[in-house]
Design a protein around this motif. Structure first.
Motif, PDB file in Angstrom:
ATOM      1  N   ARG A  56       0.796  -1.232   0.000  1.00  0.00           N
ATOM      2  CA  ARG A  56       0.000   0.000   0.000  1.00  0.00           C
ATOM      3  C   ARG A  56       0.828   1.280   0.000  1.00  0.00           C
ATOM      4  NH1 ARG A  56      -2.665  -3.024   3.717  1.00  0.00           N
ATOM      5  NH2 ARG A  56      -1.665  -1.925   5.418  1.00  0.00           N
ATOM      6  N   GLY A  57       1.838   1.322   0.850  1.00  0.00           N
ATOM      7  CA  GLY A  57       2.577   2.572   1.075  1.00  0.00           C
ATOM      8  C   GLY A  57       2.406   3.005   2.520  1.00  0.00           C
ATOM      9  N   ALA A  58       3.260   3.928   2.953  1.00  0.00           N
ATOM     10  CA  ALA A  58       3.247   4.380   4.351  1.00  0.00           C
ATOM     11  C   ALA A  58       1.979   5.169   4.655  1.00  0.00           C
ATOM     12  CB  ALA A  58       4.475   5.245   4.629  1.00  0.00           C
ATOM     13  N   ASP A  59       1.637   5.240   5.929  1.00  0.00           N
ATOM     14  CA  ASP A  59       0.508   6.077   6.356  1.00  0.00           C
ATOM     15  C   ASP A  59       0.896   7.553   6.386  1.00  0.00           C
ATOM     16  OD1 ASP A  59      -1.385   3.857   7.156  1.00  0.00           O
ATOM     17  OD2 ASP A  59       0.366   3.359   8.393  1.00  0.00           O
TER      18      ASP A  59
ATOM     19  N   VAL B 183       9.254  16.633  -1.416  1.00  0.00           N
ATOM     20  CA  VAL B 183       7.809  16.524  -1.137  1.00  0.00           C
ATOM     21  C   VAL B 183       7.171  15.531  -2.114  1.00  0.00           C
ATOM     22  CG1 VAL B 183       5.600  17.752  -1.196  1.00  0.00           C
ATOM     23  CG2 VAL B 183       7.543  18.783  -0.043  1.00  0.00           C
ATOM     24  N   ALA B 184       7.621  15.559  -3.378  1.00  0.00           N
ATOM     25  CA  ALA B 184       7.085  14.619  -4.374  1.00  0.00           C
ATOM     26  C   ALA B 184       7.460  13.177  -4.022  1.00  0.00           C
ATOM     27  CB  ALA B 184       7.592  14.978  -5.765  1.00  0.00           C
ATOM     28  N   GLN B 185       8.670  12.981  -3.522  1.00  0.00           N
ATOM     29  CA  GLN B 185       9.070  11.626  -3.084  1.00  0.00           C
ATOM     30  C   GLN B 185       8.222  11.180  -1.896  1.00  0.00           C
ATOM     31  OE1 GLN B 185      13.351  10.765  -2.532  1.00  0.00           O
ATOM     32  NE2 GLN B 185      13.739  12.696  -3.581  1.00  0.00           N
ATOM     33  N   ALA B 186       7.968  12.109  -0.980  1.00  0.00           N
ATOM     34  CA  ALA B 186       7.147  11.796   0.190  1.00  0.00           C
ATOM     35  C   ALA B 186       5.727  11.439  -0.259  1.00  0.00           C
ATOM     36  CB  ALA B 186       7.131  12.985   1.154  1.00  0.00           C
ATOM     37  N   TYR B 187       5.232  12.192  -1.260  1.00  0.00           N
ATOM     38  CA  TYR B 187       3.902  11.939  -1.802  1.00  0.00           C
ATOM     39  C   TYR B 187       3.814  10.524  -2.355  1.00  0.00           C
ATOM     40  CZ  TYR B 187      -0.460  12.857  -4.223  1.00  0.00           C
ATOM     41  OH  TYR B 187      -1.761  12.807  -4.635  1.00  0.00           O
ATOM     42  N   ASP B 188       4.858  10.131  -3.072  1.00  0.00           N
ATOM     43  CA  ASP B 188       4.911   8.809  -3.703  1.00  0.00           C
ATOM     44  C   ASP B 188       4.979   7.680  -2.664  1.00  0.00           C
ATOM     45  OD1 ASP B 188       5.040   7.118  -5.910  1.00  0.00           O
ATOM     46  OD2 ASP B 188       7.234   7.116  -5.921  1.00  0.00           O
ATOM     47  N   ALA B 189       5.550   7.978  -1.495  1.00  0.00           N
ATOM     48  CA  ALA B 189       5.790   6.934  -0.497  1.00  0.00           C
ATOM     49  C   ALA B 189       4.563   6.595   0.348  1.00  0.00           C
ATOM     50  CB  ALA B 189       6.943   7.351   0.423  1.00  0.00           C
ATOM     51  N   VAL B 190       3.528   7.467   0.326  1.00  0.00           N
ATOM     52  CA  VAL B 190       2.366   7.185   1.184  1.00  0.00           C
ATOM     53  C   VAL B 190       1.234   6.504   0.406  1.00  0.00           C
ATOM     54  CG1 VAL B 190       2.863   9.112   2.743  1.00  0.00           C
ATOM     55  CG2 VAL B 190       1.183   9.403   0.938  1.00  0.00           C
ATOM     56  N   ARG B 191       0.410   5.802   1.148  1.00  0.00           N
ATOM     57  CA  ARG B 191      -0.731   5.086   0.572  1.00  0.00           C
ATOM     58  C   ARG B 191      -1.847   6.062   0.229  1.00  0.00           C
ATOM     59  NH1 ARG B 191      -4.649   5.459   4.337  1.00  0.00           N
ATOM     60  NH2 ARG B 191      -4.078   5.447   6.537  1.00  0.00           N
TER      61      ARG B 191
ATOM     62  N   GLY C  77      -4.998   8.107   0.679  1.00  0.00           N
ATOM     63  CA  GLY C  77      -5.544   8.659   1.917  1.00  0.00           C
ATOM     64  C   GLY C  77      -4.500   8.971   2.974  1.00  0.00           C
ATOM     65  N   GLY C  78      -3.220   8.684   2.667  1.00  0.00           N
ATOM     66  CA  GLY C  78      -2.148   8.943   3.634  1.00  0.00           C
ATOM     67  C   GLY C  78      -1.822  10.428   3.738  1.00  0.00           C
ATOM     68  N   THR C  79      -0.916  10.737   4.651  1.00  0.00           N
ATOM     69  CA  THR C  79      -0.613  12.137   4.959  1.00  0.00           C
ATOM     70  C   THR C  79       0.848  12.462   4.679  1.00  0.00           C
ATOM     71  OG1 THR C  79      -2.309  12.152   6.682  1.00  0.00           O
ATOM     72  CG2 THR C  79      -0.621  13.874   6.807  1.00  0.00           C
ATOM     73  N   ILE C  80       1.072  13.561   3.971  1.00  0.00           N
ATOM     74  CA  ILE C  80       2.423  14.053   3.678  1.00  0.00           C
ATOM     75  C   ILE C  80       2.596  15.359   4.443  1.00  0.00           C
ATOM     76  CG2 ILE C  80       3.971  14.947   1.886  1.00  0.00           C
ATOM     77  CD1 ILE C  80       1.001  12.877   0.833  1.00  0.00           C
ATOM     78  N   VAL C  81       3.633  15.448   5.266  1.00  0.00           N
ATOM     79  CA  VAL C  81       3.860  16.665   6.042  1.00  0.00           C
ATOM     80  C   VAL C  81       5.175  17.315   5.609  1.00  0.00           C
ATOM     81  CG1 VAL C  81       3.977  17.695   8.339  1.00  0.00           C
ATOM     82  CG2 VAL C  81       2.669  15.585   7.998  1.00  0.00           C
ATOM     83  N   ALA C  82       5.101  18.543   5.104  1.00  0.00           N
ATOM     84  CA  ALA C  82       6.296  19.309   4.717  1.00  0.00           C
ATOM     85  C   ALA C  82       6.786  20.063   5.944  1.00  0.00           C
ATOM     86  CB  ALA C  82       5.955  20.273   3.584  1.00  0.00           C
TER      87      ALA C  82
ATOM     88  N   LEU D 205      -3.625  13.427  -7.186  1.00  0.00           N
ATOM     89  CA  LEU D 205      -4.058  14.281  -6.074  1.00  0.00           C
ATOM     90  C   LEU D 205      -5.581  14.170  -5.900  1.00  0.00           C
ATOM     91  CD1 LEU D 205      -2.828  16.370  -4.094  1.00  0.00           C
ATOM     92  CD2 LEU D 205      -3.229  18.122  -5.808  1.00  0.00           C
ATOM     93  N   VAL D 206      -6.277  14.062  -7.014  1.00  0.00           N
ATOM     94  CA  VAL D 206      -7.736  13.903  -6.982  1.00  0.00           C
ATOM     95  C   VAL D 206      -8.122  12.487  -6.570  1.00  0.00           C
ATOM     96  CG1 VAL D 206      -9.843  13.976  -8.365  1.00  0.00           C
ATOM     97  CG2 VAL D 206      -7.994  15.629  -8.807  1.00  0.00           C
ATOM     98  N   ARG D 207      -7.562  11.525  -7.280  1.00  0.00           N
ATOM     99  CA  ARG D 207      -8.055  10.151  -7.131  1.00  0.00           C
ATOM    100  C   ARG D 207      -7.642   9.479  -5.837  1.00  0.00           C
ATOM    101  NH1 ARG D 207      -6.042   9.289 -12.803  1.00  0.00           N
ATOM    102  NH2 ARG D 207      -7.839   9.697 -14.146  1.00  0.00           N
ATOM    103  N   GLU D 208      -6.502   9.876  -5.280  1.00  0.00           N
ATOM    104  CA  GLU D 208      -5.944   9.110  -4.148  1.00  0.00           C
ATOM    105  C   GLU D 208      -6.229   9.729  -2.779  1.00  0.00           C
ATOM    106  OE1 GLU D 208      -1.848   8.606  -5.290  1.00  0.00           O
ATOM    107  OE2 GLU D 208      -2.375   6.971  -6.658  1.00  0.00           O
TER     108      GLU D 208
END
Ligand SMILES: [Zn+2]
Ligand SMILES: [Zn+2]
Length: 365
Positions: free
Chosen positions: A251-254, A266-274, A276-281, A298-301
């Motif tokens: 799935r990817g990280a939460d 930030v794009a790498q962090a985005y890719d690493a989460v599942r 509905g997951g959360t990316i914090v800059a 960004l829309v679909r996930e």
């Protein structure tokens, strides 16, 4: 008193004799015991962040109150304090909403390089010297608004307390207060400097099951593993997102945290989460930088992309709590103090930070 002055963009800092005014109404004089060296100071040296010059840098300090100005009742001479670089006004929209780190009044004065209201406590031979982030903690003493002083227990070492004033609160708060990391979850932390390691400590404290530290520097990955990361990866040679998926049934990280603030992270962090997951800059990029994200995904996930400034903390509530957790042995903050330097060697401390040799370099007075 001695202070490290930045006279022009590019540096170096010069340690000089400067004058410090007595505390005015609502202000306090603090004798510094320790000051951490932070990337945000370096951003002023390089010009990535603008601050009027000449200025005394340093914004991660702790010390003892030496004198208080008229009308100061919350703190007193002899109090041990962490210096907060964001004294929220308490009455603007954001403060009333309970989000003091977004205070619009404090932010405006901070960028002006002055104390609230535009005054300066620093000078040299009658010439003004500017403040940095209210504190100017690369000096033997500082005059700050009383609201910058967060009293803490007197048995806590002030070197560690200094780091709670910026790196620790920023990283740990991003995980615990902003992302609200859940027990059993999976997290990826990009960047394992003082802030990234603190985010790892926060994830561990919150009960994350897997914590991936991503950093190109071997020493930082090793420190991360020692502090609670369950895995470490070099993002320049390894696919961190693939590792995150491998650890989570595909799935990817939460949660993923960008504590580096470098282009593309930030794009790498985005890719690493599942989904509905959360990316914090968290790490501050240079002024004008942008983050590039895949717009259809960004829309679909339904991933949540957010920032966290100063760990989204309430300094007077959260900093003493962090110190208590450290004193009870639940947060290994000692591991963050890699080396201490006298003020005279502040440029060497920055060099060690930039070479990736330290979790944190700390100036000890
Ligand atoms: Zn900082
Ligand atoms: Zn405010």
């Amino acid at each position: 008193m001695r202070a490290a002055v930045l006279r022009e963009t590019g540096g170096p800092l010069t340690v000089e004799d400067v004058e410090l005014a007595a505390p005015g109404p609502g202000e306090v004089t603090v004798r510094l015991a320790a000051s951490g060296v932070c990337h945000s100071d370096w951003n002023v040296v390089t010009g990535a962040t603008s601050n009027p010059l000449p200025a005394v840098l340093g914004h991660e300090g702790a010390g003892v109150i030496e004198a208080v100005g008229a009308g100061v009742t919350d703190v007193a001479e002899g109090d041990h304090v962490i210096l907060s670089w964001l004294p929220s006004c308490g009455s603007c929209f954001y403060c009333v909403e309970g989000r003091g780190v977004l205070c619009e009044v404090a932010m405006a004065d901070m960028f002006a390089g002055t104390l609230p209201g535009g005054s300066l406590a620093l000078s040299q031979n009658g010439e003004p010297l500017y403040h940095y982030s209210y504190l100017s903690a690369f000096a033997e003493r500082c005059v700050v608004p009383a609201g910058c002083c967060v009293p803490i227990r007197r048995d806590a070492p002030l070197e560690v307390a200094a780091l709670v004033g910026c790196a620790v609160m920023t990283g740990l708060g991003a995980a615990v207060l902003r992302a609200r990391v859940a027990p059993g979850s999976a997290a990826v932390v990009f960047g394992a400097g003082g802030v990234g390691l603190s985010a790892i400590l926060g994830c561990k404290l919150a009960g994350a099951r897997s914590i991936v530290a991503a950093d190109p520097v071997a020493f930082k990955r090793e420190t991360a593993l020692r502090l609670g990361a369950t895995h470490a990866a070099d993002p320049t040679g390894e696919d961190v997102a693939a590792l995150a998926r491998e650890l989570t049934g595909g799935r990817g990280a939460d949660y993923a945290f960008d504590t580096a603030g470098a282009p593309g992270v930030v794009a790498q962090a985005y890719d690493a989460v599942r989904r509905g997951g959360t990316i914090v800059a968290v790490g501050l990029p240079p002024e004008g930088a942008t983050a590039d994200l895949p717009a259809p995904a960004l829309v679909r996930e339904e991933k949540v992309v957010t920032g966290s400034f100063y760990g989204s903390c309430r300094p007077h509530v959260d900093m003493p709590l962090v110190v208590d957790l450290y004193m009870e042995g639940r947060l290994d903050l000692d591991a963050l103090v890699s080396r201490t330097y006298p003020l005279e060697l502040v440029n060497e401390a920055f060099a060690a930070m930039n070479a990736g040799e330290v979790a944190r370099a700390v100036i000890r007075f």
